[in-house]
Design a protein around this motif. Structure first.
Motif, PDB file in Angstrom:
ATOM      1  N   ALA A  17     -16.478   1.655  -3.716  1.00 49.55           N
ATOM      2  CA  ALA A  17     -17.495   1.750  -2.663  1.00 49.55           C
ATOM      3  C   ALA A  17     -18.554   2.746  -3.106  1.00 49.55           C
ATOM      4  O   ALA A  17     -18.271   3.675  -3.883  1.00 49.55           O
ATOM      5  N   ASP A  72      -5.375  -6.212  -1.326  1.00 49.10           N
ATOM      6  CA  ASP A  72      -4.241  -6.160  -0.404  1.00 49.10           C
ATOM      7  C   ASP A  72      -3.212  -5.130  -0.842  1.00 49.10           C
ATOM      8  O   ASP A  72      -2.600  -4.448  -0.015  1.00 49.10           O
ATOM      9  N   PHE A  76     -14.087   6.200   4.705  1.00 48.94           N
ATOM     10  CA  PHE A  76     -14.300   4.751   4.678  1.00 48.94           C
ATOM     11  C   PHE A  76     -13.068   4.039   4.105  1.00 48.94           C
ATOM     12  O   PHE A  76     -12.617   3.023   4.646  1.00 48.94           O
ATOM     13  N   ALA A  77     -12.530   4.565   3.000  1.00 55.05           N
ATOM     14  CA  ALA A  77     -11.338   3.965   2.398  1.00 55.05           C
ATOM     15  C   ALA A  77     -10.152   4.023   3.361  1.00 55.05           C
ATOM     16  O   ALA A  77      -9.436   3.024   3.554  1.00 55.05           O
ATOM     17  N   ALA A 105     -14.401  -5.826  -1.891  1.00 58.32           N
ATOM     18  CA  ALA A 105     -13.296  -6.155  -0.999  1.00 58.32           C
ATOM     19  C   ALA A 105     -12.137  -5.172  -1.257  1.00 58.32           C
ATOM     20  O   ALA A 105     -12.003  -4.634  -2.362  1.00 58.32           O
ATOM     21  N   ILE A 106     -11.329  -4.924  -0.239  1.00 56.62           N
ATOM     22  CA  ILE A 106     -10.178  -4.029  -0.382  1.00 56.62           C
ATOM     23  C   ILE A 106      -8.981  -4.851  -0.863  1.00 56.62           C
ATOM     24  O   ILE A 106      -8.538  -5.777  -0.172  1.00 56.62           O
ATOM     25  N   LYS A 130      -3.392  -1.639   0.439  1.00 59.72           N
ATOM     26  CA  LYS A 130      -3.043  -1.401   1.839  1.00 59.72           C
ATOM     27  C   LYS A 130      -1.541  -1.242   2.042  1.00 59.72           C
ATOM     28  O   LYS A 130      -1.097  -0.903   3.140  1.00 59.72           O
ATOM     29  N   ASP A 153     -10.243   4.288   6.662  1.00 61.89           N
ATOM     30  CA  ASP A 153     -10.509   3.429   7.826  1.00 61.89           C
ATOM     31  C   ASP A 153     -10.260   1.951   7.506  1.00 61.89           C
ATOM     32  O   ASP A 153      -9.990   1.159   8.419  1.00 61.89           O
ATOM     33  N   ASN A 154     -10.357   1.599   6.225  1.00 63.66           N
ATOM     34  CA  ASN A 154     -10.143   0.209   5.814  1.00 63.66           C
ATOM     35  C   ASN A 154      -8.732  -0.050   5.314  1.00 63.66           C
ATOM     36  O   ASN A 154      -8.467  -1.073   4.674  1.00 63.66           O
ATOM     37  N   GLY A 155      -7.852   0.902   5.585  1.00 64.35           N
ATOM     38  CA  GLY A 155      -6.434   0.668   5.336  1.00 64.35           C
ATOM     39  C   GLY A 155      -5.902   1.068   3.984  1.00 64.35           C
ATOM     40  O   GLY A 155      -4.735   0.793   3.672  1.00 64.35           O
TER      41      GLY A 155
END
Length: 305
Positions: free
Chosen positions: A93, A22, A128-129, A19-20, A25, A131-133
């Motif tokens: 990832a 918070d 990927f990182a 999971a990213i 971000k 794109d996921n914020g």
């Protein structure tokens, strides 16, 4: 580490990720990239990234991460657990490149070498990182090929991100060490728990490290070389080790189209290339009869515009 998504079909590549957090971000982050399994003739190559806020670098260092090659398997498993448990500020990832993917890439007609495959895997994970914020500020990479050239390539691909490419980055930057551990643990699990899609009976899994120089690996490859079908997809066919054994032990195969017969070769030689119609050389227009499509429309070739 759960590799069930990859194990469902280990003949293709697969991406796995945590999971990213918070905080990643909202704060500037650093990201490390490293790989495991570049050299072996058996099993996948795994690219890994790990990222955390720049403000949390010291917290990451407190986890005591280190270059995965200097650690025992038990130490790597323990450190991966610590990294994975730090999900409030650390994310990771993986891109698992199957042996089959590597072989097909390197043996296809348009050559796609291992360095290009590695670069694209690393670029894909950074993207990927983003794109996921993840708010990337710094990227640290263990070099593949010339460090300066690779750094320029990544800097151009990701403007606004400060990229550092260094040899032995996994021993210099804790964030790369963490990525190294994630990649190595994933590869260890993939190789140890490999499920053969081929019907090989009761397979001997004592194949050693997977490196071509390992006597156990060589013995295993000799044992499971099929004289007609070659190797299971656990083996990288594109490695010279595999090709040498196939050349010496497998049944020779002759392809009818390997050599053109005399008639075909002569016909090919006499065919005029379509490029000749776009040549700059001045020719006698009357010496070449134009197709009626052109004559009916009063069209002719031009030498200048």
């Amino acid at each position: 580490m759960d590799l069930s998504d990859y194990e469902a079909d280990n003949s293709v590549s697969c991406r796995l990720a945590s999971a990213i957090p918070d905080v990643c971000k909202t704060e500037d982050c650093c990201l490390g990239i490293d790989e495991a399994g570049r050299g072996p003739v058996l099993g996948p190559m795994v690219y890994g990234i790990c990222f955390c806020p720049v403000s949390k670098k010291e917290d990451l260092k407190d986890l005591k991460v280190a270059d995965s090659k200097t650690l025992t398997e038990a130490e790597r498993e323990h450190l991966f657990s610590k990294v994975d448990e730090s999900k409030s500020f650390v994310g990771w990832a993986l891109q698992i490149l199957s042996a089959n993917t590597i072989s097909n890439s390197m043996l296809q007609r348009a050559k796609y070498n291992l360095n290009a495959l590695s670069h694209d895997a690393a670029i894909g994970l950074v993207q990927f990182a983003l794109d996921n914020g993840v708010q990337l500020k710094e990227v640290f990479v263990d070099t593949v090929g010339p460090a300066e050239k690779y750094q320029d390539k990544l800097s151009q691909r990701f403007p606004g991100v400060e990229v550092t490419v260094r040899p032995k980055a996994d021993s210099l930057f804790p964030i790369v060490s963490a990525a190294s551990i994630c990649a190595k643990v994933a590869r260890d699990h993939a190789v140890k728990d490999w499920v053969f899609s081929e019907d090989l009976g009761d397979v001997d899994t004592d194949y050693g490290s997977g490196y071509p120089s390992d006597p156990k690996t060589k013995a295993w490859m000799l044992k499971y070389l099929d004289p007609v079908f070659g190797y299971p997809q656990f083996v990288r066919f594109s490695w010279s080790t595999a090709q040498t054994l196939l050349d010496s032990k497998a049944v020779p195969v002759h392809w009818d189209d390997d050599e053109e017969d005399g008639e075909k070769a002569a016909a090919r030689k006499n065919n005029t290339s379509v490029l000749s119609y776009f040549s700059n050389a001045k020719t006698d227009e009357s010496a070449r009869q134009a197709h009626r499509f052109f004559t009916e429309r009063r069209l002719h070739s031009l030498d200048t515009l």
